[in-house]
Design an enzyme around this catalytic site. Structure first.
Site, PDB file in Angstrom:
ATOM      1  N   LYS A 140     -10.082  -9.829  38.425  1.00  0.00           N
ATOM      2  CA  LYS A 140      -9.921 -11.085  37.676  1.00  0.00           C
ATOM      3  C   LYS A 140      -8.466 -11.545  37.696  1.00  0.00           C
ATOM      4  O   LYS A 140      -8.170 -12.699  37.962  1.00  0.00           O
ATOM      5  CB  LYS A 140     -10.372 -10.901  36.216  1.00  0.00           C
ATOM      6  CG  LYS A 140     -11.840 -10.593  36.056  1.00  0.00           C
ATOM      7  CD  LYS A 140     -12.224 -10.483  34.591  1.00  0.00           C
ATOM      8  CE  LYS A 140     -11.541  -9.309  33.902  1.00  0.00           C
ATOM      9  NZ  LYS A 140     -11.914  -7.993  34.445  1.00  0.00           N
ATOM     10  N   THR A 141      -7.576 -10.604  37.398  1.00  0.00           N
ATOM     11  CA  THR A 141      -6.160 -10.954  37.381  1.00  0.00           C
ATOM     12  C   THR A 141      -5.713 -11.355  38.788  1.00  0.00           C
ATOM     13  O   THR A 141      -4.948 -12.303  38.974  1.00  0.00           O
ATOM     14  CB  THR A 141      -5.335  -9.767  36.840  1.00  0.00           C
ATOM     15  OG1 THR A 141      -5.802  -9.467  35.523  1.00  0.00           O
ATOM     16  CG2 THR A 141      -3.852 -10.089  36.795  1.00  0.00           C
TER      17      THR A 141
ATOM     18  N   ASP B 201      -5.323 -15.423  31.299  1.00  0.00           N
ATOM     19  CA  ASP B 201      -5.846 -14.085  31.590  1.00  0.00           C
ATOM     20  C   ASP B 201      -6.306 -13.440  30.279  1.00  0.00           C
ATOM     21  O   ASP B 201      -5.879 -13.849  29.204  1.00  0.00           O
ATOM     22  CB  ASP B 201      -4.734 -13.232  32.240  1.00  0.00           C
ATOM     23  CG  ASP B 201      -5.300 -12.001  32.971  1.00  0.00           C
ATOM     24  OD1 ASP B 201      -6.541 -11.874  33.081  1.00  0.00           O
ATOM     25  OD2 ASP B 201      -4.494 -11.172  33.445  1.00  0.00           O
ATOM     26  N   GLU B 202      -7.164 -12.425  30.362  1.00  0.00           N
ATOM     27  CA  GLU B 202      -7.620 -11.672  29.173  1.00  0.00           C
ATOM     28  C   GLU B 202      -8.181 -12.620  28.100  1.00  0.00           C
ATOM     29  O   GLU B 202      -7.904 -12.461  26.907  1.00  0.00           O
ATOM     30  CB  GLU B 202      -6.457 -10.858  28.573  1.00  0.00           C
ATOM     31  CG  GLU B 202      -5.772  -9.920  29.556  1.00  0.00           C
ATOM     32  CD  GLU B 202      -6.515  -8.597  29.749  1.00  0.00           C
ATOM     33  OE1 GLU B 202      -7.576  -8.401  29.107  1.00  0.00           O
ATOM     34  OE2 GLU B 202      -6.050  -7.787  30.562  1.00  0.00           O
TER      35      GLU B 202
ATOM     36  N   GLN C  23     -14.393  -5.869  27.228  1.00  0.00           N
ATOM     37  CA  GLN C  23     -13.064  -5.345  26.945  1.00  0.00           C
ATOM     38  C   GLN C  23     -12.408  -6.050  25.766  1.00  0.00           C
ATOM     39  O   GLN C  23     -11.183  -6.045  25.639  1.00  0.00           O
ATOM     40  CB  GLN C  23     -12.164  -5.480  28.177  1.00  0.00           C
ATOM     41  CG  GLN C  23     -12.597  -4.598  29.323  1.00  0.00           C
ATOM     42  CD  GLN C  23     -11.606  -4.688  30.481  1.00  0.00           C
ATOM     43  OE1 GLN C  23     -10.503  -4.187  30.401  1.00  0.00           O
ATOM     44  NE2 GLN C  23     -12.016  -5.351  31.547  1.00  0.00           N
TER      45      GLN C  23
ATOM     46  N   ARG D 174      -8.993   2.330  33.327  1.00  0.00           N
ATOM     47  CA  ARG D 174      -7.607   2.198  33.808  1.00  0.00           C
ATOM     48  C   ARG D 174      -7.358   3.092  35.025  1.00  0.00           C
ATOM     49  O   ARG D 174      -6.362   2.951  35.712  1.00  0.00           O
ATOM     50  CB  ARG D 174      -6.590   2.597  32.716  1.00  0.00           C
ATOM     51  CG  ARG D 174      -6.590   1.787  31.427  1.00  0.00           C
ATOM     52  CD  ARG D 174      -6.481   0.321  31.652  1.00  0.00           C
ATOM     53  NE  ARG D 174      -7.796  -0.299  31.592  1.00  0.00           N
ATOM     54  CZ  ARG D 174      -8.087  -1.462  32.179  1.00  0.00           C
ATOM     55  NH1 ARG D 174      -7.193  -2.112  32.871  1.00  0.00           N
ATOM     56  NH2 ARG D 174      -9.307  -1.959  32.087  1.00  0.00           N
TER      57      ARG D 174
HETATM   58  P1  ATP Z   1      -8.990  -5.620  34.160  1.00  0.00           P
HETATM   59  O1  ATP Z   1     -10.337  -5.982  33.639  1.00  0.00           O
HETATM   60  O2  ATP Z   1      -8.682  -4.174  33.919  1.00  0.00           O
HETATM   61  O3  ATP Z   1      -7.940  -6.556  33.722  1.00  0.00           O
HETATM   62  P2  ATP Z   1      -9.124  -7.057  36.644  1.00  0.00           P
HETATM   63  O4  ATP Z   1     -10.520  -7.546  36.767  1.00  0.00           O
HETATM   64  O5  ATP Z   1      -8.108  -8.007  36.209  1.00  0.00           O
HETATM   65  O6  ATP Z   1      -9.086  -5.732  35.757  1.00  0.00           O
HETATM   66  P3  ATP Z   1      -7.367  -6.570  38.847  1.00  0.00           P
HETATM   67  O7  ATP Z   1      -6.333  -5.843  38.096  1.00  0.00           O
HETATM   68  O8  ATP Z   1      -7.121  -7.959  39.269  1.00  0.00           O
HETATM   69  O9  ATP Z   1      -8.744  -6.462  38.065  1.00  0.00           O
HETATM   70  O10 ATP Z   1      -7.764  -5.741  40.152  1.00  0.00           O
HETATM   71  C1  ATP Z   1      -7.976  -4.330  40.106  1.00  0.00           C
HETATM   72  C2  ATP Z   1      -7.455  -3.703  41.384  1.00  0.00           C
HETATM   73  O11 ATP Z   1      -8.303  -4.054  42.477  1.00  0.00           O
HETATM   74  C3  ATP Z   1      -6.077  -4.191  41.744  1.00  0.00           C
HETATM   75  O12 ATP Z   1      -5.329  -3.117  42.279  1.00  0.00           O
HETATM   76  C4  ATP Z   1      -6.367  -5.266  42.798  1.00  0.00           C
HETATM   77  O13 ATP Z   1      -5.289  -5.464  43.655  1.00  0.00           O
HETATM   78  C5  ATP Z   1      -7.574  -4.693  43.514  1.00  0.00           C
HETATM   79  N1  ATP Z   1      -8.430  -5.749  44.109  1.00  0.00           N
HETATM   80  C6  ATP Z   1      -9.066  -6.727  43.449  1.00  0.00           C
HETATM   81  N2  ATP Z   1      -9.770  -7.507  44.298  1.00  0.00           N
HETATM   82  C7  ATP Z   1      -9.580  -7.007  45.527  1.00  0.00           C
HETATM   83  C8  ATP Z   1     -10.022  -7.377  46.854  1.00  0.00           C
HETATM   84  N3  ATP Z   1     -10.826  -8.428  47.067  1.00  0.00           N
HETATM   85  N4  ATP Z   1      -9.606  -6.623  47.883  1.00  0.00           N
HETATM   86  C9  ATP Z   1      -8.800  -5.559  47.669  1.00  0.00           C
HETATM   87  N5  ATP Z   1      -8.347  -5.153  46.479  1.00  0.00           N
HETATM   88  C10 ATP Z   1      -8.718  -5.871  45.410  1.00  0.00           C
HETATM   89 MG    MG Z   2      -6.844  -8.041  34.510  1.00  0.00          MG
END
Ligand code: ATP
Ligand code: MG
Length: 659
Positions: free
Chosen positions: A39-40, A231-232, A263, A618
């Site tokens: 997402k981030t 975000d969040e 979350q 995490r």
């Molecule tokens: P959270 O809910 O904990 O905030 P999130 O959904 O924001 O998590 P991110 O932190 O954006 O997730 O991504 C998690 C990990 O996966 C990061 O290291 C990111 O770089 C990697 N990632 C996400 N999408 C891809 C993709 N399409 N290809 C490769 N790596 C990815």
């Molecule tokens: Mg995130």
């Protein structure tokens, strides 16, 4: 609708859902997906894509949970787009609010250069106010404690509810104090205005008030932002929600939010998961994107994560699939004899990991409450493993730092009664009553000076000339004169000519003997102060800006500058990731907390479960889940069962190890 060609191959670095959300031309976009699904990353790439499409950086607003998160995202955007984005506004709601308020403070009756009160300042101010309003009735009547008053006020601010309703609902035993509390709250508000100070809640409340009451400003900001990105989003409260809608109310503005209902862990601060669930209802044109792949964790960790959240019936069911290949070891469960054995195990394992070439910054130890970290802190220190605690006292909250800052605050904002109180209360032989009197004397003369010098925002002559001894008892004349002389030495020509370089050196020299007589670890504290001097002299924007940064900085923001292990509460670990994660103190009554178990409210237990889900998600490669069978001091030493979060995991998902 025409899409310009992006400067890079977005499709190759994103999955189809992420790509669609990044490219979307919709006005209202929601990405709702589980932990570690990108997402981030999606939000970051969307910012890059917008810049690639020619949107000027200053027309974007990125709201994140910590300022550090914003910095990291913008750093990544810079790498992706190779454009200068210093004009882009990114940060927490509080930091954006501060940015706007400092420009327009006068419209709310404040002066430019207002002080931001942190938790400690608020407590000291409300304590003084209670004393003034209630006098000796406080003890007799079992009047609520300052902390309780502040949390009622804060919850009211962040949920948009009436404080009286909160009082009657949650603290009915204090209902008979309603009128007195009302007087205290009114006096507290007045005191803040008089001291030219705002607390954290005020930053958001006053921003909303500023924009609501000033059509021109509201229109300016609504017009300024073409894209607001959050975000969040699951942890926004109604005040933040209102800020989002004020900023994104422009006819041209699009709003993108990302979050995960599973979350949501800040309901105790007024966050309402309903905002994310109702996004579709609020914006009928909303486009929703869901991501079902997890990129962060190896499959065995993901299985444990999915099992952990499946216990919650109140959640949208979503099962994440692992993008990473199988074959990784199972998460490890360790039952330790007591908390020192547990800490010894954690430190030992970390030592092995470091010896095998892993970096400290890839390792985190997470826990439910800050106090749970003490044993691990000691064990790591004994093993000479560098670590950083993001949950505890922050640098700027330490007494000796606050003492030093109090002088600077007073120079920058002569109405800052809290800062002056801090200084004079430390004088030998000065009690609370005398201190208050001194503050009164000071304020009267400062006010008179400003009345005689309209248009000035800082005192532009030596303090000893502006403030005399009239009203100070003769016994205290020497101390008072000494203070004024010292302030003069900090800025011989008046505060209007403040420069940061000499300021701190003079201050350090003044404080050194005081520190030496007050603390046995004076050397360490002096080192902290030199650190402070160093960052002040390199700070952009001068003393004033530096002081506000000091108040705004959060514990998380200080973390991970160097290569060291992170110790953090689960709350502070939100959105972050590490190769190896230890979740400690997983005893029933420790995590979930005893208080929540006894309360019996299923909603509270669901939030504990989400917290456990945040903790385990995490981890990228290795996850350790540990608990002490015995814990406590000599008075509350007790036996703990493993947490329900451990016992409800299917046994085949974890490997049990001896410590
Ligand atoms: P959270 O809910 O904990 O905030 P999130 O959904 O924001 O998590 P991110 O932190 O954006 O997730 O991504 C998690 C990990 O996966 C990061 O290291 C990111 O770089 C990697 N990632 C996400 N999408 C891809 C993709 N399409 N290809 C490769 N790596 C990815
Ligand atoms: Mg995130």
């Amino acid at each position: 609708m025409s899409l310009s060609f992006p400067s890079r191959d977005y499709a190759a670095e994103l999955n189809p859902e992420q790509y669609a959300a990044v490219m979307s031309q919709e006005r209202h976009v929601l990405v709702i997906a589980g932990a570690g699904s990108g997402k981030t990353r999606t939000l970051t790439y969307r910012v890059a894509r917008l810049l690639d499409d020619g949107v000027p950086p200053w027309r974007l607003l990125l709201l994140t949970f910590t300022n550090k998160a914003a910095r990291e995202m913008l750093q990544r955007v810079t790498e992706l787009t190779h454009t200068n984005i210093s004009q882009l506004w990114g940060g927490t709601f509080h930091s954006v609010a501060y940015r706007i308020l400092r420009r327009h403070a006068e419209r709310l009756g404040f002066r430019a250069g207002f002080t931001i009160l942190d938790g400690d300042d608020r407590r000291s101010m409300i304590r003084a106010v209670v004393k003034k309003v209630m006098g000796s009735m406080v003890k007799k009547d079992r009047f609520p404690k300052p902390e309780l008053l502040l949390s009622i006020l804060s919850l009211a601010a962040n949920t948009g509810k009436n404080w009286e309703d909160i009082l009657l609902r949650d603290y009915a035993i204090h209902a008979q104090h309603r009128d007195a509390i009302d007087s205290v709250f009114k006096a507290y508000t007045e005191q803040k205005l008089e001291s030219n100070a705002m607390d954290f809640d005020d930053l958001l409340l006053n921003l909303v008030r500023l924009l609501r009451e000033n059509d021109d400003l509201r229109a300016d900001y609504a017009e300024r932002f073409l894209h607001v990105l959050v975000d969040e989003y699951q942890d926004t409260n109604s005040l933040q929600e209102e800020i989002i809608s004020l900023f994104s109310s422009g006819a041209q503005c699009s709003l993108t939010v990302v979050g995960d209902d599973a979350q949501s862990i800040y309901s105790w601060r007024g966050a309402d998961v309903q905002h994310i669930l109702d996004f579709e209802k609020r914006y009928s044109d909303a486009r929703i994107y869901k991501i079902e792949t997890n990129y962060r964790s190896v499959p065995p960790i993901l299985s444990v994560s999915n099992a952990a959240i499946a216990q919650n019936t109140g959640q949208f069911a979503k099962e994440l699939r692992a993008a990473r290949p199988g074959g990784a070891p199972l998460p490890v469960v360790v039952s330790a004899g007591d908390s020192s054995v547990e800490a010894f195990f954690v430190a030992g394992r970390i030592d092995e990991l470091l010896a095998s070439g892993m970096q400290g910054k890839d390792i985190a130890v997470l826990y439910r409450a800050h106090s749970h970290s003490l044993e691990v802190q000691m064990a790591l220190a004994r093993a000479h493993i560098p670590f950083r605690v993001t949950s505890g006292l922050r640098f700027f909250e330490q007494a000796h730092i606050k003492d030093a800052l109090a002088y600077l605050r007073l120079l920058v904002n002569p109405f800052d009664a809290t800062a002056l109180l801090r200084i004079v209360e430390a004088f030998p032989g000065v009690g609370a009553v005398t201190a208050q009197k001194m503050v009164g004397v000071w304020l009267r003369q400062v006010r008179a000076w400003f009345e005689a010098h309209p248009g000035e925002s800082l005192i532009s002559e030596p303090h000893s000339r502006v403030i005399g001894c009239k009203g100070i008892s003769s016994r205290h004349h020497p101390l008072w004169s000494e203070l004024l002389a010292f302030l003069d030495s900090l800025h011989p020509e008046g505060a209007a000519f403040l420069t940061s370089a000499d300021l701190m050196n003079t201050l350090l020299k003044h404080l050194e003997p005081k520190l030496r007589s007050a603390y046995d670890n004076a050397d360490e504290r002096l080192e902290d102060l030199s650190q402070l001097a160093a960052s002040l002299s390199s700070a952009e924007g001068g003393v004033e800006e530096f002081l506000s940064q000091a108040s705004l900085i959060s514990g998380v923001d200080e973390a991970a500058q160097d290569d060291c292990v992170t110790l953090s509460t689960v709350h502070q670990a939100k959105g972050l990731e590490w190769k190896v994660v230890f979740v400690i103190f997983l005893g029933e009554g420790l995590f979930p907390l005893y208080r929540v178990i006894m309360n019996g409210d299923p909603k509270l237990m669901e939030e504990e479960t989400r917290l456990f889900y945040v903790a385990v998600t995490r981890a990228e490669d290795r996850l350790y889940l540990t608990y002490p069978r015995y814990n406590g001091g000599s008075y509350d030493y007790r036996y703990y069962q493993p947490s329900r979060f451990l016992t409800s995991l299917p046994p085949e998902m974890v490997e049990v190890q001896e410590p």
